[in-house]
Design a protein around this motif. Structure first.
Motif, mmCIF file in Angstrom:
data_model
loop_
_atom_site.group_PDB
_atom_site.id
_atom_site.type_symbol
_atom_site.label_atom_id
_atom_site.label_comp_id
_atom_site.label_asym_id
_atom_site.label_seq_id
_atom_site.Cartn_x
_atom_site.Cartn_y
_atom_site.Cartn_z
ATOM 1 N N THR A 1 49.461 -19.578 -6.549
ATOM 2 C CA THR A 1 50.544 -20.561 -6.535
ATOM 3 C C THR A 1 51.656 -20.044 -5.431
ATOM 4 N N LEU A 2 51.835 -20.928 -4.319
ATOM 5 C CA LEU A 2 52.793 -20.599 -3.574
ATOM 6 C C LEU A 2 54.279 -21.265 -3.737
ATOM 7 N N ILE A 3 54.095 -22.533 -4.470
ATOM 8 C CA ILE A 3 55.593 -22.955 -4.677
ATOM 9 C C ILE A 3 55.165 -23.662 -6.024
ATOM 10 N N GLY B 1 57.421 -19.575 0.553
ATOM 11 C CA GLY B 1 57.444 -20.420 -0.546
ATOM 12 C C GLY B 1 59.027 -20.791 -0.929
ATOM 13 N N GLU B 2 59.872 -19.948 -0.150
ATOM 14 C CA GLU B 2 61.406 -20.164 -0.691
ATOM 15 C C GLU B 2 61.748 -21.353 -0.277
#
Length: 80
Positions: free
Chosen positions: A17-19, A57-58
């Motif tokens: 999961t990135l985001i 993903g920030e």
């Protein structure tokens, strides 16, 4: 036959999961995804916001489109 399309299968792939939308304040129903200029844009159907993330993903920023809930769905980038 899936309407004549070519189907592919990948074995041994790993998923991550990135985001995680549940960890992003104001995001509850992600509905669209676009990648542009090394940024990931995600639209949210419930809040009518578009969120911008970097490739790690920030969260970078977001914009409120001031539309009623349910107004936006997917996204498409116009090329003129």
């Amino acid at each position: 036959n899936y309407d004549g399309t070519v189907q592919r299968m990948v074995n041994g792939a790993s998923l991550s999961t990135l985001i995680n939308g549940s960890n992003v304040p104001g995001m509850s129903k992600p509905s669209g995804l676009e990648i542009h200029d090394n940024m990931i844009f995600v639209s949210d159907n419930a809040s009518s916001r578009i969120f911008a993330f970097n490739r790690q993903g920030e969260l970078l920023d977001w914009v409120d489109l001031d539309r009623p809930s349910g107004s936006i769905m997917g996204m498409a980038r116009l090329q003129i």
